[in-house]
Design a protein around this motif. Structure first.
Motif, mmCIF file in Angstrom:
data_model
loop_
_atom_site.group_PDB
_atom_site.id
_atom_site.type_symbol
_atom_site.label_atom_id
_atom_site.label_comp_id
_atom_site.label_asym_id
_atom_site.label_seq_id
_atom_site.Cartn_x
_atom_site.Cartn_y
_atom_site.Cartn_z
ATOM 1 N N HIS A 89 2.057 -2.826 -8.134
ATOM 2 C CA HIS A 89 1.402 -1.912 -8.279
ATOM 3 C C HIS A 89 0.298 -1.741 -7.363
ATOM 4 O O HIS A 89 -0.517 -2.626 -7.146
ATOM 5 N N ASP A 90 0.202 -0.296 -6.777
ATOM 6 C CA ASP A 90 -0.897 -0.082 -5.779
ATOM 7 C C ASP A 90 -2.059 0.696 -6.386
ATOM 8 O O ASP A 90 -2.936 0.988 -5.957
ATOM 9 N N ALA A 91 -1.627 1.088 -7.641
ATOM 10 C CA ALA A 91 -2.651 1.991 -8.562
ATOM 11 C C ALA A 91 -2.240 1.659 -9.837
ATOM 12 O O ALA A 91 -1.473 0.995 -10.235
ATOM 13 N N ALA A 92 -3.291 1.843 -10.675
ATOM 14 C CA ALA A 92 -3.179 1.532 -12.278
ATOM 15 C C ALA A 92 -3.072 2.781 -12.977
ATOM 16 O O ALA A 92 -3.541 3.960 -12.447
ATOM 17 N N ILE A 93 -2.447 2.636 -14.117
ATOM 18 C CA ILE A 93 -2.483 3.910 -14.961
ATOM 19 C C ILE A 93 -3.937 4.623 -15.243
ATOM 20 O O ILE A 93 -4.828 3.932 -15.550
ATOM 21 N N GLY A 94 -4.080 5.574 -15.055
ATOM 22 C CA GLY A 94 -5.357 6.205 -15.261
ATOM 23 C C GLY A 94 -6.116 6.624 -13.760
ATOM 24 O O GLY A 94 -7.052 7.207 -13.903
ATOM 25 N N ASP A 95 -5.486 5.861 -12.593
ATOM 26 C CA ASP A 95 -6.055 5.947 -11.434
ATOM 27 C C ASP A 95 -5.865 7.435 -11.063
ATOM 28 O O ASP A 95 -4.644 8.184 -11.289
ATOM 29 N N THR A 96 -6.782 8.153 -10.363
ATOM 30 C CA THR A 96 -6.633 9.501 -9.496
ATOM 31 C C THR A 96 -6.137 9.137 -8.095
ATOM 32 O O THR A 96 -6.711 8.339 -7.411
ATOM 33 N N VAL A 97 -4.974 9.650 -7.787
ATOM 34 C CA VAL A 97 -4.385 9.533 -6.583
ATOM 35 C C VAL A 97 -4.402 10.667 -5.676
ATOM 36 O O VAL A 97 -4.514 11.850 -6.166
ATOM 37 N N GLN A 98 -4.663 10.663 -4.295
ATOM 38 C CA GLN A 98 -4.672 11.714 -3.466
ATOM 39 C C GLN A 98 -3.362 11.602 -2.763
ATOM 40 O O GLN A 98 -2.741 10.495 -2.486
ATOM 41 N N PRO A 99 -2.902 12.627 -1.949
ATOM 42 C CA PRO A 99 -1.798 12.524 -1.053
ATOM 43 C C PRO A 99 -1.706 11.514 -0.077
ATOM 44 O O PRO A 99 -2.967 11.354 0.524
ATOM 45 N N GLY A 100 -0.858 10.668 0.055
ATOM 46 C CA GLY A 100 -0.934 9.580 0.754
ATOM 47 C C GLY A 100 -1.166 8.182 0.365
ATOM 48 O O GLY A 100 -1.242 7.127 0.693
ATOM 49 N N SER A 101 -1.778 8.311 -1.018
ATOM 50 C CA SER A 101 -2.297 7.016 -1.665
ATOM 51 C C SER A 101 -0.934 6.386 -2.135
ATOM 52 O O SER A 101 -0.015 6.872 -2.845
ATOM 53 N N ALA A 102 -0.747 5.111 -1.928
ATOM 54 C CA ALA A 102 0.215 4.148 -2.419
ATOM 55 C C ALA A 102 0.291 4.107 -3.813
ATOM 56 O O ALA A 102 -0.956 3.757 -4.319
ATOM 57 N N VAL A 103 1.098 3.999 -4.623
ATOM 58 C CA VAL A 103 1.100 3.951 -6.026
ATOM 59 C C VAL A 103 2.157 3.063 -6.302
ATOM 60 O O VAL A 103 1.486 1.941 -7.202
ATOM 61 N N VAL A 104 3.400 2.634 -5.975
ATOM 62 C CA VAL A 104 4.026 1.206 -6.066
ATOM 63 C C VAL A 104 4.531 0.633 -4.958
ATOM 64 O O VAL A 104 5.102 1.524 -3.620
ATOM 65 N N THR A 105 4.739 -0.709 -4.913
ATOM 66 C CA THR A 105 5.611 -0.989 -3.719
ATOM 67 C C THR A 105 6.855 -1.833 -4.324
ATOM 68 O O THR A 105 6.813 -2.376 -5.399
ATOM 69 N N PHE A 106 8.052 -1.523 -3.521
ATOM 70 C CA PHE A 106 9.314 -1.860 -4.036
ATOM 71 C C PHE A 106 10.133 -2.595 -3.122
ATOM 72 O O PHE A 106 9.662 -2.416 -1.786
ATOM 73 N N THR A 107 11.114 -3.201 -3.227
ATOM 74 C CA THR A 107 12.057 -4.123 -2.528
ATOM 75 C C THR A 107 13.506 -3.656 -2.936
ATOM 76 O O THR A 107 13.647 -3.012 -3.911
ATOM 77 N N GLY A 108 14.343 -4.281 -2.131
ATOM 78 C CA GLY A 108 15.760 -4.041 -2.537
ATOM 79 C C GLY A 108 16.112 -5.116 -3.988
ATOM 80 O O GLY A 108 15.328 -5.802 -4.290
ATOM 81 N N THR A 109 17.105 -5.056 -4.637
ATOM 82 C CA THR A 109 17.337 -5.619 -5.712
ATOM 83 C C THR A 109 18.169 -7.027 -5.434
ATOM 84 O O THR A 109 18.253 -7.784 -6.358
ATOM 85 N N ALA A 110 18.875 -7.091 -4.319
ATOM 86 C CA ALA A 110 19.883 -8.294 -3.932
ATOM 87 C C ALA A 110 18.585 -9.174 -3.381
ATOM 88 O O ALA A 110 17.884 -8.976 -2.355
ATOM 89 N N ARG A 111 18.875 -10.603 -3.469
ATOM 90 C CA ARG A 111 18.373 -11.694 -2.910
ATOM 91 C C ARG A 111 18.510 -11.909 -1.438
ATOM 92 O O ARG A 111 19.957 -11.932 -1.139
ATOM 93 N N VAL A 112 17.811 -11.722 -0.510
ATOM 94 C CA VAL A 112 18.252 -12.059 0.787
ATOM 95 C C VAL A 112 17.051 -13.092 1.527
ATOM 96 O O VAL A 112 15.955 -13.169 1.141
ATOM 97 N N ILE A 113 17.573 -13.445 2.804
ATOM 98 C CA ILE A 113 16.622 -14.399 3.646
ATOM 99 C C ILE A 113 16.069 -13.489 4.822
ATOM 100 O O ILE A 113 16.866 -13.040 5.458
ATOM 101 N N THR A 114 14.983 -13.636 4.957
ATOM 102 C CA THR A 114 14.417 -13.116 6.133
ATOM 103 C C THR A 114 13.760 -14.281 7.110
ATOM 104 O O THR A 114 13.065 -15.127 6.739
ATOM 105 N N VAL A 115 14.225 -14.024 8.284
ATOM 106 C CA VAL A 115 13.739 -14.956 9.189
ATOM 107 C C VAL A 115 13.177 -14.288 10.472
ATOM 108 O O VAL A 115 13.832 -13.128 11.095
#
Length: 370
Positions: A199-225
């Motif tokens: 989470h980049d913000a908490a419940i109750g936070d006031t966000v402005q346009p451009g504010s990050a709210v959540v960070t996400f990934t894909g659902t499959a396990r992968v390897i990054t090199v």
């Protein structure tokens, strides 16, 4: 600090990871290291030595399969992270728990109790969609609308009144005002279902346009090199790889994505900031089961850049730079030697592929006495 790139409506983020190759099983060797001096052929394709000067050691021209292979560290996880940024101001009223899988049509988060919905696609939402508009973004949205069970319209590039009617039905199901228009801040596009990473913000936070709210990934396990730019030959999409897991288990996979990324390092102590180009490779396991026991882990990935079957080869150190250009070999025949020209091919595992009319399997060639 690592650079970011905007993708699918979110900011690309990168986790710190090991970057050093743990082992080089087969690498291109600098030929000059094994060359004592340039030699010439004189007037023909060969020259005869005095007979009293023999090389300190010899090797045999052999026929084999050469494989250019390297092993590098990789990070097993859920792949690259992306941040979903709010397109409108308001108060965050709901967030999914970290680790939650969010599917198409579900809320990724809520602002002022109105959902921001996840849809599938590669083109980010960038404008209001309403009747009379056309374009790729219209078609992408209509494909999602149909996939969610809405009908009564044609999936194409035109946003018609029939599309607007279907949108009103969709908005009613979501508890949104039934406007028939789609605001860009109401949807977030991703390649598929996503896993909430943080989470980049908490419940109750006031966000402005451009504010990050959540960070996400894909659902499959992968390897990054992460590879240096000099290792780009290893990064071929769909190429097979080997994977060694922390418990010693070996499995296989393939390269599913190759990206060029620019890393920026902040200057300090009076030094200017610097940038470095890297090749980021994403590997997917052929069998997901061996990877399932790890949330995050460091693994070893074996890449095969090239392979030559049934070729003649000699140690790289046997190559001689010839005055006419190119390379030659010092063929040893009893107490005499002669220099013959060769064409070089693949360099791998300290060997080099050679060919030419004057070489054959089983010939002895001179090499330095290491």
């Amino acid at each position: 600090m690592t650079g970011t790139a905007q993708t699918d409506g979110g900011a690309r983020r990168r986790r710190p990871r090991a970057r050093t190759a743990v082992a080089v099983l087969a690498a291109v060797v600098v030929v000059a290291a094994g060359v004592a001096a340039a030699v010439g052929f004189g007037g023909g394709s060969e020259s005869t030595a005095s007979g009293s000067t023999l090389p300190p050691a010899t090797a045999t021209i052999t026929r084999q399969t050469l494989v250019d292979r390297e092993t590098h560290n990789g990070e097993l996880g859920y792949g690259a992270t992306r941040a979903a940024a709010s397109r409108a101001g308001g108060t965050v009223t709901w967030l999914p728990a970290t680790g939650t899988t969010v599917k198409r049509g579900q809320a990724l988060y809520r602002v002022d109790e109105e959902p921001v919905v996840l849809l599938h696609g590669s083109l980010p939402a960038y404008r209001m969609l309403e009747p009379g508009m056309d374009g790729r973004d219209v078609k992408q949205f209509e494909q999602n609308l149909a996939a969610l069970g809405n009908d009564g319209f044609t999936v194409d590039s035109d946003y018609t009144s029939a599309t607007a009617d279907a949108v009103r039905d969709w908005q009613e199901k979501l508890g949104l005002p039934e406007t028939g228009r789609v605001e860009p801040g109401r949807i977030v596009y991703a390649a598929g279902a996503v896993r909430v990473d943080s989470h980049d913000a908490a419940i109750g936070d006031t966000v402005q346009p451009g504010s990050a709210v959540v960070t996400f990934t894909g659902t499959a396990r992968v390897i990054t090199v992460e590879l240096d730019i000099d290792d780009q030959r290893l990064a071929r999409r769909d190429a097979p790889v080997t994977i060694n897991l922390p418990d010693g288990t070996a499995t296989t996979g393939k390269i599913t994505m190759v990206e060029t990324v620019i890393e920026t390092s902040a200057g300090g102590g009076g030094q200017e900031a610097s940038t470095e180009t890297k090749i980021e490779v994403t590997v997917t396991g052929d069998d997901p089961a061996p990877l399932a026991d790890y949330d995050q882990a460091s693994v070893e990935v074996g890449f095969t850049a090239d392979e030559r079957a049934d070729v003649l080869s000699v140690p790289v150190a046997a190559l001689l730079a010839v005055a006419e250009g190119g390379y030659g070999l010092e063929v040893v025949e009893g107490e005499q030697t002669r220099i013959v020209a060769v064409e070089t091919g693949l360099f791998a595992a300290g060997q080099v592929e050679v060919s030419g009319p004057d070489i054959a399997e089983g010939l002895a060639v001179g090499v330095p006495n290491d």
